[in-house]
Enzyme design. Structure first.
Site, PDB file in Angstrom:
ATOM      1  N   ALA A  33      74.571  33.815  20.245  1.00 18.97           N
ATOM      2  CA  ALA A  33      73.391  32.940  20.652  1.00 18.97           C
ATOM      3  C   ALA A  33      73.057  31.963  20.095  1.00 18.97           C
ATOM      4  O   ALA A  33      74.044  31.217  19.482  1.00 18.97           O
ATOM      5  CB  ALA A  33      72.070  33.978  19.848  1.00 18.97           C
ATOM      6  N   ASN A  34      71.925  31.176  20.336  1.00 18.18           N
ATOM      7  CA  ASN A  34      71.661  29.897  19.783  1.00 18.18           C
ATOM      8  C   ASN A  34      70.219  29.505  19.335  1.00 18.18           C
ATOM      9  O   ASN A  34      69.489  30.806  19.367  1.00 18.18           O
ATOM     10  CB  ASN A  34      72.056  28.682  20.778  1.00 18.18           C
ATOM     11  CG  ASN A  34      71.177  28.891  21.959  1.00 18.18           C
ATOM     12  OD1 ASN A  34      70.000  28.824  21.846  1.00 18.18           O
ATOM     13  ND2 ASN A  34      71.967  29.267  23.177  1.00 18.18           N
ATOM     14  N   ARG A  35      69.831  28.538  18.631  1.00 17.29           N
ATOM     15  CA  ARG A  35      68.790  28.436  18.017  1.00 17.29           C
ATOM     16  C   ARG A  35      67.587  28.171  19.036  1.00 17.29           C
ATOM     17  O   ARG A  35      66.417  27.813  18.463  1.00 17.29           O
ATOM     18  CB  ARG A  35      68.918  26.935  17.038  1.00 17.29           C
ATOM     19  CG  ARG A  35      69.780  27.393  15.938  1.00 17.29           C
ATOM     20  CD  ARG A  35      69.765  26.338  14.943  1.00 17.29           C
ATOM     21  NE  ARG A  35      70.760  26.589  13.930  1.00 17.29           N
ATOM     22  CZ  ARG A  35      70.701  27.383  13.023  1.00 17.29           C
ATOM     23  NH1 ARG A  35      69.710  28.265  12.683  1.00 17.29           N
ATOM     24  NH2 ARG A  35      71.925  27.393  12.229  1.00 17.29           N
TER      25      ARG A  35
END
Ligand code: CTP
Ligand code: CA
Length: 224
Positions: A33-35
């Site tokens: 995932a990412n932020r």
């Protein structure tokens, strides 16, 4: 922009917006995932809806409230996001705000990967994901206006400009997502609006205000 308060300049116009991260499964219980929080994309979808647009918001997994007045399509992976965006065509404008994962796990495991005592950790083989903005920017049913974002940590203007060309976008909203800026996950944003004929630096403002300013620009362009 000379628009009457409460006017619906985008009534009858269709908009597609992407927002949030994507999750790329490793196995049934793990993902990459990412932020991205989804705040900026959701704010843009809401702003377009307030101007009267018929908005389809394709969003990855986020932990923020659904924006009012939009048609929400929830997805997990980049490939699902691409399919949902293409299915939502035709549209007058597409704004691709999502932080799409650049890579997925080449073949996600069907069962939970187990530790094997004495053996090396499992390698993660990655494959490149489809570029949704580029797909839309070069699509036979390309919207009149195609807008992308560019998340950068260096050379923001140069990299944003290159993305504009490569992806066939009319505008790139470029921002510096270095941790020190607090933009990723925060409520404020400072962007550069990159067009074919130049760059406009917008002052730092709330993500809702960036959304309203961009929605006003979209209305002006679509009505011109
Ligand atoms: N984008 C997309 N599909 C992808 C990757 C990016 O639609 N697979 C879109 C984003 O939604 C954004 C724009 O392309 O509007 C730029 O995303 P960004 O991650 O900044 O660019 P990349 O082309 O992925 O390049 P890099 O991450 O290497 O800087
Ligand atoms: Ca990327």
């Amino acid at each position: 922009e000379g628009l009457l308060a409460g006017a619906k300049p985008l009534a009858g116009r269709k908009a597609i917006v992407t927002s949030g991260p994507t999750h790329e499964p490793i196995d049934p219980v793990r993902y990459i995932a990412n932020r991205s929080s989804g705040k900026q994309g959701h704010a843009i979808a809401a702003a377009l809806a307030r101007l009267g647009a018929d908005v389809t918001l394709v969003c990855g997994p986020v932990a923020i409230p659904d924006p009012a007045g939009v048609q929400l399509v929830r997805v997990e992976r980049a490939a699902e996001m691409r399919d949902a965006v293409v299915a939502a065509l035709p549209a007058d404008v597409a704004v691709m705000v999502a932080a799409v994962a650049d890579w997925r796990v080449a073949s996600a495991a069907g069962n939970k990967i187990k530790k094997r005592p004495g053996e090396a950790p499992p390698p993660l083989q990655l494959a490149e994901n489809p570029d949704i903005l580029k797909t839309i920017g070069h699509h036979a049913s390309r919207p009149k206006l195609v807008i992308g974002f560019a998340a950068e940590t260096e050379n923001v203007a140069e990299n944003g400009r290159a993305k504009l060309e490569r992806k066939g976008a009319d505008y790139i909203v470029a921002n510096d997502v270095s941790p020190a800026t607090g933009i990723m996950g925060g409520d404020r944003n400072r962007v550069k609006l990159i067009a074919r004929d130049g760059i406009e630096e917008w002052p730092e403002m709330g993500k809702d205000d960036v959304a309203d300013k961009l929605a006003a620009l979209i209305a002006a362009k679509l009505l011109s």
